[in-house]
Write a protein that holds these residues in place. Structure first.
Motif, PDB file in Angstrom:
ATOM      1  N   MET A  11       0.847  -1.178   0.000  1.00  0.00           N
ATOM      2  CA  MET A  11       0.000   0.000   0.000  1.00  0.00           C
ATOM      3  C   MET A  11       0.891   1.240   0.000  1.00  0.00           C
ATOM      4  SD  MET A  11      -3.487  -0.524   0.946  1.00  0.00           S
ATOM      5  CE  MET A  11      -4.382  -2.023   1.014  1.00  0.00           C
ATOM      6  N   SER A  12       0.430   2.256  -0.681  1.00  0.00           N
ATOM      7  CA  SER A  12       1.205   3.487  -0.810  1.00  0.00           C
ATOM      8  C   SER A  12       0.600   4.610   0.014  1.00  0.00           C
ATOM      9  CB  SER A  12       1.258   3.907  -2.274  1.00  0.00           C
ATOM     10  OG  SER A  12       1.897   2.923  -3.036  1.00  0.00           O
ATOM     11  N   GLN A  13       1.411   5.645   0.233  1.00  0.00           N
ATOM     12  CA  GLN A  13       0.991   6.823   0.972  1.00  0.00           C
ATOM     13  C   GLN A  13       0.965   8.018   0.026  1.00  0.00           C
ATOM     14  OE1 GLN A  13       3.472   7.421   4.384  1.00  0.00           O
ATOM     15  NE2 GLN A  13       3.445   5.263   4.911  1.00  0.00           N
ATOM     16  N   TYR A  14      -0.002   8.907   0.250  1.00  0.00           N
ATOM     17  CA  TYR A  14      -0.175  10.052  -0.637  1.00  0.00           C
ATOM     18  C   TYR A  14      -0.485  11.306   0.153  1.00  0.00           C
ATOM     19  CZ  TYR A  14      -0.681   6.466  -4.202  1.00  0.00           C
ATOM     20  OH  TYR A  14      -0.470   5.397  -5.032  1.00  0.00           O
ATOM     21  N   ARG A  15      -0.116  12.450  -0.392  1.00  0.00           N
ATOM     22  CA  ARG A  15      -0.524  13.754   0.127  1.00  0.00           C
ATOM     23  C   ARG A  15      -1.381  14.388  -0.972  1.00  0.00           C
ATOM     24  NH1 ARG A  15       4.096  16.314   1.878  1.00  0.00           N
ATOM     25  NH2 ARG A  15       3.595  15.568   3.940  1.00  0.00           N
ATOM     26  N   VAL A  16      -2.547  14.856  -0.585  1.00  0.00           N
ATOM     27  CA  VAL A  16      -3.478  15.440  -1.544  1.00  0.00           C
ATOM     28  C   VAL A  16      -3.716  16.900  -1.149  1.00  0.00           C
ATOM     29  CG1 VAL A  16      -5.719  15.215  -2.645  1.00  0.00           C
ATOM     30  CG2 VAL A  16      -4.553  13.172  -1.808  1.00  0.00           C
ATOM     31  N   LEU A  17      -3.386  17.804  -2.063  1.00  0.00           N
ATOM     32  CA  LEU A  17      -3.566  19.230  -1.838  1.00  0.00           C
ATOM     33  C   LEU A  17      -4.832  19.706  -2.540  1.00  0.00           C
ATOM     34  CD1 LEU A  17       0.076  20.416  -2.582  1.00  0.00           C
ATOM     35  CD2 LEU A  17      -0.933  19.958  -0.356  1.00  0.00           C
ATOM     36  N   PHE A  18      -5.595  20.540  -1.864  1.00  0.00           N
ATOM     37  CA  PHE A  18      -6.800  21.130  -2.432  1.00  0.00           C
ATOM     38  C   PHE A  18      -6.557  22.619  -2.582  1.00  0.00           C
ATOM     39  CE2 PHE A  18      -8.077  17.255  -0.440  1.00  0.00           C
ATOM     40  CZ  PHE A  18      -9.046  16.751  -1.270  1.00  0.00           C
ATOM     41  N   ALA A  19      -6.874  23.173  -3.754  1.00  0.00           N
ATOM     42  CA  ALA A  19      -6.620  24.585  -4.014  1.00  0.00           C
ATOM     43  C   ALA A  19      -7.843  25.241  -4.645  1.00  0.00           C
ATOM     44  CB  ALA A  19      -5.417  24.749  -4.932  1.00  0.00           C
ATOM     45  N   LYS A  20      -7.989  26.526  -4.351  1.00  0.00           N
ATOM     46  CA  LYS A  20      -9.025  27.370  -4.948  1.00  0.00           C
ATOM     47  C   LYS A  20      -8.321  28.324  -5.893  1.00  0.00           C
ATOM     48  CE  LYS A  20     -13.334  28.931  -4.860  1.00  0.00           C
ATOM     49  NZ  LYS A  20     -14.447  28.107  -5.260  1.00  0.00           N
ATOM     50  N   GLU A  21      -8.797  28.394  -7.118  1.00  0.00           N
ATOM     51  CA  GLU A  21      -8.180  29.271  -8.105  1.00  0.00           C
ATOM     52  C   GLU A  21      -8.903  30.613  -8.127  1.00  0.00           C
ATOM     53  OE1 GLU A  21      -7.477  29.117 -12.816  1.00  0.00           O
ATOM     54  OE2 GLU A  21      -6.920  27.320 -11.698  1.00  0.00           O
ATOM     55  N   ILE A  22      -8.138  31.684  -7.917  1.00  0.00           N
ATOM     56  CA  ILE A  22      -8.684  33.036  -7.933  1.00  0.00           C
ATOM     57  C   ILE A  22      -7.881  33.848  -8.939  1.00  0.00           C
ATOM     58  CG2 ILE A  22      -9.132  35.115  -6.573  1.00  0.00           C
ATOM     59  CD1 ILE A  22      -9.268  33.240  -4.100  1.00  0.00           C
ATOM     60  N   MET A  23      -8.558  34.323  -9.969  1.00  0.00           N
ATOM     61  CA  MET A  23      -7.927  35.097 -11.038  1.00  0.00           C
ATOM     62  C   MET A  23      -6.726  34.353 -11.635  1.00  0.00           C
ATOM     63  SD  MET A  23      -8.317  38.940  -9.482  1.00  0.00           S
ATOM     64  CE  MET A  23      -7.707  39.703 -10.965  1.00  0.00           C
ATOM     65  N   GLY A  24      -6.875  33.055 -11.796  1.00  0.00           N
ATOM     66  CA  GLY A  24      -5.839  32.243 -12.423  1.00  0.00           C
ATOM     67  C   GLY A  24      -4.713  31.808 -11.505  1.00  0.00           C
ATOM     68  N   VAL A  25      -4.769  32.185 -10.237  1.00  0.00           N
ATOM     69  CA  VAL A  25      -3.714  31.830  -9.289  1.00  0.00           C
ATOM     70  C   VAL A  25      -4.275  30.839  -8.276  1.00  0.00           C
ATOM     71  CG1 VAL A  25      -2.108  32.711  -7.564  1.00  0.00           C
ATOM     72  CG2 VAL A  25      -2.681  34.106  -9.554  1.00  0.00           C
ATOM     73  N   PRO A  26      -3.660  29.658  -8.139  1.00  0.00           N
ATOM     74  CA  PRO A  26      -4.152  28.683  -7.167  1.00  0.00           C
ATOM     75  C   PRO A  26      -3.698  29.019  -5.739  1.00  0.00           C
ATOM     76  CG  PRO A  26      -2.306  27.776  -8.377  1.00  0.00           C
ATOM     77  CD  PRO A  26      -2.582  29.122  -8.966  1.00  0.00           C
ATOM     78  N   PHE A  27      -4.637  28.963  -4.790  1.00  0.00           N
ATOM     79  CA  PHE A  27      -4.347  29.165  -3.383  1.00  0.00           C
ATOM     80  C   PHE A  27      -4.731  27.888  -2.640  1.00  0.00           C
ATOM     81  CE2 PHE A  27      -4.952  33.413  -5.010  1.00  0.00           C
ATOM     82  CZ  PHE A  27      -3.941  34.132  -4.388  1.00  0.00           C
ATOM     83  N   MET A  28      -3.792  27.331  -1.888  1.00  0.00           N
ATOM     84  CA  MET A  28      -4.062  26.099  -1.164  1.00  0.00           C
ATOM     85  C   MET A  28      -5.071  26.364  -0.046  1.00  0.00           C
ATOM     86  SD  MET A  28      -1.513  23.424   0.674  1.00  0.00           S
ATOM     87  CE  MET A  28      -1.446  24.225   2.250  1.00  0.00           C
ATOM     88  N   VAL A  29      -6.113  25.527   0.019  1.00  0.00           N
ATOM     89  CA  VAL A  29      -7.122  25.668   1.060  1.00  0.00           C
ATOM     90  C   VAL A  29      -7.115  24.483   2.022  1.00  0.00           C
ATOM     91  CG1 VAL A  29      -8.640  27.182  -0.245  1.00  0.00           C
ATOM     92  CG2 VAL A  29      -8.933  24.724  -0.435  1.00  0.00           C
ATOM     93  N   GLY A  30      -6.372  23.445   1.689  1.00  0.00           N
ATOM     94  CA  GLY A  30      -6.298  22.307   2.586  1.00  0.00           C
ATOM     95  C   GLY A  30      -5.432  21.200   2.041  1.00  0.00           C
ATOM     96  N   THR A  31      -5.031  20.318   2.926  1.00  0.00           N
ATOM     97  CA  THR A  31      -4.242  19.155   2.549  1.00  0.00           C
ATOM     98  C   THR A  31      -4.693  17.955   3.369  1.00  0.00           C
ATOM     99  OG1 THR A  31      -1.995  18.295   2.312  1.00  0.00           O
ATOM    100  CG2 THR A  31      -2.389  19.737   4.165  1.00  0.00           C
ATOM    101  N   VAL A  32      -4.659  16.799   2.760  1.00  0.00           N
ATOM    102  CA  VAL A  32      -5.045  15.560   3.425  1.00  0.00           C
ATOM    103  C   VAL A  32      -3.974  14.527   3.116  1.00  0.00           C
ATOM    104  CG1 VAL A  32      -6.756  13.701   3.521  1.00  0.00           C
ATOM    105  CG2 VAL A  32      -7.508  16.055   3.219  1.00  0.00           C
ATOM    106  N   GLU A  33      -3.532  13.799   4.143  1.00  0.00           N
ATOM    107  CA  GLU A  33      -2.593  12.711   3.931  1.00  0.00           C
ATOM    108  C   GLU A  33      -3.339  11.393   4.038  1.00  0.00           C
ATOM    109  OE1 GLU A  33       1.073  12.690   6.025  1.00  0.00           O
ATOM    110  OE2 GLU A  33       1.578  14.719   5.373  1.00  0.00           O
ATOM    111  N   ILE A  34      -3.131  10.549   3.062  1.00  0.00           N
ATOM    112  CA  ILE A  34      -3.715   9.215   3.032  1.00  0.00           C
ATOM    113  C   ILE A  34      -2.572   8.233   3.272  1.00  0.00           C
ATOM    114  CG2 ILE A  34      -4.949   7.524   1.624  1.00  0.00           C
ATOM    115  CD1 ILE A  34      -6.623   9.988   2.404  1.00  0.00           C
TER     116      ILE A  34
END
Length: 67
Positions: free
Chosen positions: A1-24
């Motif tokens: 089994m593998s481990q992953y980090r998943v980043l969630f971002a909101k794009e505002i005017m073409g620029v991504p801003f990270m809003v959260g991260t989850v590690e699996i």
């Protein structure tokens, strides 16, 4: 089994801003890790779907911590 980090971002005017991260810590493949992270992110933020808070997902594999 593998481990992953998943980043969630909101794009505002073409620029991504990270809003959260989850590690699996255990997933059979990247698709399952992404699906599990999306569910966890939505529950944490009290929304039905992760897309209510973010526009994009970025998944990266983490090195194995075993051994």
């Amino acid at each position: 089994m593998s481990q992953y980090r998943v980043l969630f971002a909101k794009e505002i005017m073409g620029v991504p801003f990270m809003v959260g991260t989850v590690e699996i810590t255990r997933a059979r493949n990247p698709e399952r890790a992404q699906r599990a992270a999306a569910i966890r992110f939505a529950r944490h933020h009290g929304v039905e779907d992760w897309r209510e808070r973010a526009d994009r997902i970025e998944l990266s594999a983490l090195p194995d911590r075993d051994g």
